[in-house]
Design an enzyme around this catalytic site. Structure first.
Site, PDB file in Angstrom:
ATOM      1  N   CYS A  89       0.849  -1.201   0.000  1.00 19.62           N
ATOM      2  CA  CYS A  89       0.000   0.000   0.000  1.00 19.62           C
ATOM      3  C   CYS A  89       0.879   1.243   0.000  1.00 19.62           C
ATOM      4  CB  CYS A  89      -0.912   0.002   1.219  1.00 19.62           C
ATOM      5  SG  CYS A  89      -1.865   1.537   1.403  1.00 19.62           S
ATOM      6  N   CYS A 143      -0.946   6.334   6.892  1.00 18.86           N
ATOM      7  CA  CYS A 143      -2.342   6.128   7.292  1.00 18.86           C
ATOM      8  C   CYS A 143      -2.387   5.427   8.650  1.00 18.86           C
ATOM      9  CB  CYS A 143      -3.051   5.295   6.232  1.00 18.86           C
ATOM     10  SG  CYS A 143      -4.707   4.774   6.680  1.00 18.86           S
ATOM     11  N   CYS A 181      -3.893   0.451   8.652  1.00 17.39           N
ATOM     12  CA  CYS A 181      -3.181  -0.836   8.642  1.00 17.39           C
ATOM     13  C   CYS A 181      -1.858  -0.716   9.388  1.00 17.39           C
ATOM     14  CB  CYS A 181      -2.905  -1.273   7.206  1.00 17.39           C
ATOM     15  SG  CYS A 181      -4.382  -1.635   6.256  1.00 17.39           S
ATOM     16  N   CYS A 233      -8.433   2.134  -1.113  1.00 16.43           N
ATOM     17  CA  CYS A 233      -7.878   1.405   0.019  1.00 16.43           C
ATOM     18  C   CYS A 233      -7.936  -0.097  -0.253  1.00 16.43           C
ATOM     19  CB  CYS A 233      -8.661   1.743   1.287  1.00 16.43           C
ATOM     20  SG  CYS A 233      -8.208   0.752   2.724  1.00 16.43           S
ATOM     21  N   GLN A 272     -21.238  -6.637  11.295  1.00 14.77           N
ATOM     22  CA  GLN A 272     -19.819  -6.955  11.225  1.00 14.77           C
ATOM     23  C   GLN A 272     -19.252  -6.574   9.853  1.00 14.77           C
ATOM     24  OE1 GLN A 272     -17.860  -7.849  13.589  1.00 14.77           O
ATOM     25  NE2 GLN A 272     -19.035  -8.914  15.157  1.00 14.77           N
ATOM     26  N   TYR A 284     -27.198  -6.632  22.876  1.00 13.25           N
ATOM     27  CA  TYR A 284     -26.509  -5.852  21.840  1.00 13.25           C
ATOM     28  C   TYR A 284     -26.769  -6.498  20.472  1.00 13.25           C
ATOM     29  CZ  TYR A 284     -23.799  -4.597  26.053  1.00 13.25           C
ATOM     30  OH  TYR A 284     -23.407  -4.212  27.305  1.00 13.25           O
ATOM     31  N   GLU A 324     -31.558  -4.237  21.962  1.00 14.83           N
ATOM     32  CA  GLU A 324     -30.730  -3.290  21.210  1.00 14.83           C
ATOM     33  C   GLU A 324     -31.216  -1.871  21.505  1.00 14.83           C
ATOM     34  OE1 GLU A 324     -28.331  -1.178  19.168  1.00 14.83           O
ATOM     35  OE2 GLU A 324     -27.990  -3.344  19.131  1.00 14.83           O
ATOM     36  N   ASP A 373     -22.547  -9.356  22.857  1.00 11.84           N
ATOM     37  CA  ASP A 373     -21.652  -8.807  21.828  1.00 11.84           C
ATOM     38  C   ASP A 373     -21.561  -7.305  22.050  1.00 11.84           C
ATOM     39  OD1 ASP A 373     -20.094  -8.318  19.643  1.00 11.84           O
ATOM     40  OD2 ASP A 373     -21.567  -8.906  18.144  1.00 11.84           O
ATOM     41  N   CYS A 429     -14.526  -7.501  20.835  1.00  9.80           N
ATOM     42  CA  CYS A 429     -13.577  -6.940  19.874  1.00  9.80           C
ATOM     43  C   CYS A 429     -12.399  -6.277  20.576  1.00  9.80           C
ATOM     44  CB  CYS A 429     -14.269  -5.943  18.939  1.00  9.80           C
ATOM     45  SG  CYS A 429     -15.015  -4.541  19.784  1.00  9.80           S
TER      46      CYS A 429
END
Length: 452
Positions: free
Chosen positions: A73, A79, A82, A159, A281, A310, A331, A379, A406
């Protein structure tokens, strides 16, 4: 500390941080460097000296790590997206699993089996969503991503993490900017119109294109619609009106300028309609692997009541509904709850009920109704679960909890709280939902050891 700003020091890179920076030590002081790889020996130019650490940049590479590769890249060094473009994918997966293992031991103080990480079949063009900050100068649109820990935009219209067709959408926005005279939003003054460009593309090829604006007026909106309609796959053009100060990208007020209010996707054989505000996701193929593992951990036989906290657009619960007696989804985003109800109907799911409110409210509502929960699926956002929610879930006394996270640090913290309440973590499986970035998803099985 003998290290000073603008010093050049020799540094061996020992490891990576959770944010994707490399770290080594000089005279016992931690030095953090972006763009280096574990095993590199470098000359680091020091740009910041703090009391307990230093920050440097790579000035020269003396000896390359066996895990170092050439970035594919052109803007990855600038950036903030990544962090692992110069690292082999095998090493990236090794690091991500080790980070989960370390967090569980160091933060959670738990000894839990961690399975091998589920890697991605492809590390390119996997993201189904992009949120581009924008700047407009002399009628020219600059769209891209923020540099690391800044709000300085690095232009990037193609990207490698995003679908290639997103560059065509950006071209359409660029032509509209040139002909409409719109201005970009300025965070300091609060003036200007265009804040972000928000794009979504499903596995069916349907694209939603959304202009996020600081106000309800949209000059030459018909032109924008015509330009975007010419891009293959665009099914929805909308405007999200966000006049709030701060860095939250989407507000609650979205209007459709053309096409559908939602875009459709298929996940594990189930069809879903997704609105701009719905959580979904970002990696379709890895999401299917994650949900399969979550279903394996849920161990549903057809007689269980499952609560999906969630729940977003209802994805996890709906993919498990055929093997459950009853599903309750909770939710806080009203639009997502509407999507979840509609998605249940689309898929012929009659054993699902959805409650609009935060996770605490929904869990307490089920508790008030006397609902006996067999399996709870959590989640949460990156910040994890509140102690109150954990206490409420434990009072519901499900036999099993499937926790999707996450963030390894907040996961480890929460697993410790569940452990103290009698829910022992049986297994953790990391899933690489975000290749080439430092983020890692995990799915965990917790089982009740005793009644409270």
């Amino acid at each position: 500390m003998n290290i000073k700003k603008n010093d050049d020091i020799r540094l061996y890179i020992e490891n990576m941080t959770g944010e994707g920076s490399a770290v080594g030590h000089c005279d016992g002081v931690a030095v953090f460097v972006r763009g280096a790889v574990t095993g590199d020996e470098i000359i680091a130019h020091i740009i910041k000296v703090s009391k307990n650490y230093c920050i440097g940049i790579v000035k020269d590479i003396i000896k390359k790590s066996p895990s170092r590769i050439k970035s594919d890249c052109p803007v990855s060094a600038r950036c903030g997206g990544c962090s692992f473009r110069e690292m082999t994918y095998d090493e990236e997966l090794r690091f991500k699993k080790s980070r989960v293992v370390d967090a569980v031991k160091r933060i959670g103080h738990l000894d839990v089996p961690v399975s091998d990480i589920i890697g991605a079949d492809s590390t390119q063009h996997y993201r189904n969503k992009a949120q581009y900050p924008v700047s407009i100068s002399d009628g020219e649109l600059i769209a891209g991503f923020y540099a690391y820990k800044s709000h300085r935009i690095i232009p990037c219209s193609d990207c490698l993490l995003q679908p290639s067709v997103f560059s065509d959408c950006l071209d359409a926005f660029s032509q509209w900017v040139q002909q409409s005279g719109v201005t970009s939003y300025d965070e300091e003054s609060g003036r200007g119109l265009l804040r972000h460009i928000y794009l979504r593309r499903t596995s069916l090829g349907e694209i939603m294109a959304c202009a996020v604006t600081n106000g309800s007026s949209l000059p030459k909106s018909d032109l924008l619609v015509d330009l975007l309609k010419s891009v293959e796959g665009v099914k929805s053009v909308c405007q999200n009106i966000n006049t709030k100060k701060g860095n939250v990208i989407l507000s609650g007020d979205t209007k459709t300028l053309w096409g559908s209010d939602t875009v459709a996707d298929v996940l594990l054989g189930k069809r879903f309609e997704i609105s701009p505000n719905s959580f979904y996701q970002v990696n379709h193929d890895q999401c299917e692997k994650l949900y399969k593992k979550a279903a394996e951990y849920a161990q549903l036989t057809g007689s269980e009541t499952l609560v999906d906290l969630y729940c977003g657009a209802g994805t996890i619960g709906i993919t498990m509904a055929e093997n459950a007696r009853q599903i309750y989804g909770i939710e806080i985003v009203p639009q997502a709850v509407e999507n979840a109800r509609r998605n249940a109907g689309i898929n012929g799911i009659t054993n699902a009920e959805y409650i609009c409110g935060d996770a605490n409210f929904g869990a307490e509502e089920l508790e008030r109704r006397g609902v006996m929960v067999d399996v709870a699926v959590l989640d949460p956002p990156r910040k994890g679960c509140s102690p109150d929610l954990i206490d409420t879930v434990c009072r519901m006394s499900p036999k099993r909890i499937v926790y999707v996270s996450c963030d390894a640090a907040t996961l480890a913290r929460d697993l410790r709280l569940f452990d103290s309440a009698g829910y022992k973590t049986q297994q953790i499986t990391p899933v690489d939902m975000f290749p080439r970035t430092p983020h890692t998803e995990s799915v965990c099985l917790l089982c009740r050891q005793r009644q409270r």
